[in-house]
Design an enzyme around this catalytic site. Structure first.
Site, PDB file in Angstrom:
ATOM      1  N   SER A   1      29.056  35.395  40.076  1.00  0.00           N
ATOM      2  CA  SER A   1      30.015  35.572  41.156  1.00  0.00           C
ATOM      3  C   SER A   1      30.259  37.055  41.384  1.00  0.00           C
ATOM      4  CB  SER A   1      31.324  34.867  40.789  1.00  0.00           C
ATOM      5  OG  SER A   1      32.263  34.957  41.841  1.00  0.00           O
TER       6      SER A   1
ATOM      7  N   HIS B   1      35.437  37.611  36.031  1.00  0.00           N
ATOM      8  CA  HIS B   1      36.088  38.644  36.856  1.00  0.00           C
ATOM      9  C   HIS B   1      37.219  39.375  36.128  1.00  0.00           C
ATOM     10  CE1 HIS B   1      33.824  37.438  40.369  1.00  0.00           C
ATOM     11  NE2 HIS B   1      34.247  36.192  40.242  1.00  0.00           N
TER      12      HIS B   1
ATOM     13  N   GLU C   1      31.954  44.513  41.026  1.00  0.00           N
ATOM     14  CA  GLU C   1      31.507  43.869  39.790  1.00  0.00           C
ATOM     15  C   GLU C   1      30.824  42.549  40.104  1.00  0.00           C
ATOM     16  OE1 GLU C   1      32.842  40.891  38.444  1.00  0.00           O
ATOM     17  OE2 GLU C   1      34.609  40.627  39.670  1.00  0.00           O
TER      18      GLU C   1
END
Length: 157
Positions: free
Chosen positions: A99, A51, A123
């Site tokens: 994720s 992330h 994203e």
């Protein structure tokens, strides 16, 4: 023995989110939650590591909802040091988590959990520890009929 989860060109696929499953944060993504976001942002959803916006590592070839969840097919960019390292980690089974990075648009609370009805997806990351246990890179990457058919279906939506 299971196949290699990534091919020689750095392509892989799997589920970044699964519908109707409780994640470690107490969220349950509902079917259709990604539809509006994908219709407006599909080509701008980034492939990151952990992330981190400073760690883009590839591009998504296909992102779409099916009966199970958010199916993705992507490729790591060769020559990017982090992407090259990720390819080796994935092909050796050391890393396989996926994720999603998102903003909640519409949610309800039920039984102490949050049901996510509409998500603005920004994203999708390769991660060490996914919030949703089964959000993983598929154990075997294949250019066979099943992956090709799924990719074409997703692209045509």
């Amino acid at each position: 023995m299971a196949g290699i989860p990534i091919d020689g060109e750095g392509r892989f696929s799997g589920y970044a989110s699964l519908f109707n499953r409780l994640d470690a944060g107490g969220d349950i993504v509902m079917p259709g939650a990604f539809a509006k976001s994908l219709s407006k942002r599909r080509d701008r959803i980034r492939l990151l590591f952990q992330h981190d916006p400073k760690e883009p590592v590839g591009t998504w070839d296909a992102i779409g909802e099916d009966g199970q969840g958010l199916f993705v097919a992507g490729r790591l960019v060769p020559g990017v040091p982090r992407a090259d390292a990720l390819r080796r980690l994935i092909e050796n089974g050391a890393l396989d988590g996926l994720s999603i990075g998102f903003r909640t648009v519409k949610a309800t609370r039920e039984g102490g959990h949050r049901k996510l009805w509409q998500i603005d997806l920004f994203e999708i990351s390769i991660v060490t520890f996914p919030m949703m246990e089964d959000a993983r890179i598929a154990p075997s990457y294949s250019t066979g009929a099943a992956i090709v058919a799924a990719t074409q279906t997703i692209r045509n939506r």
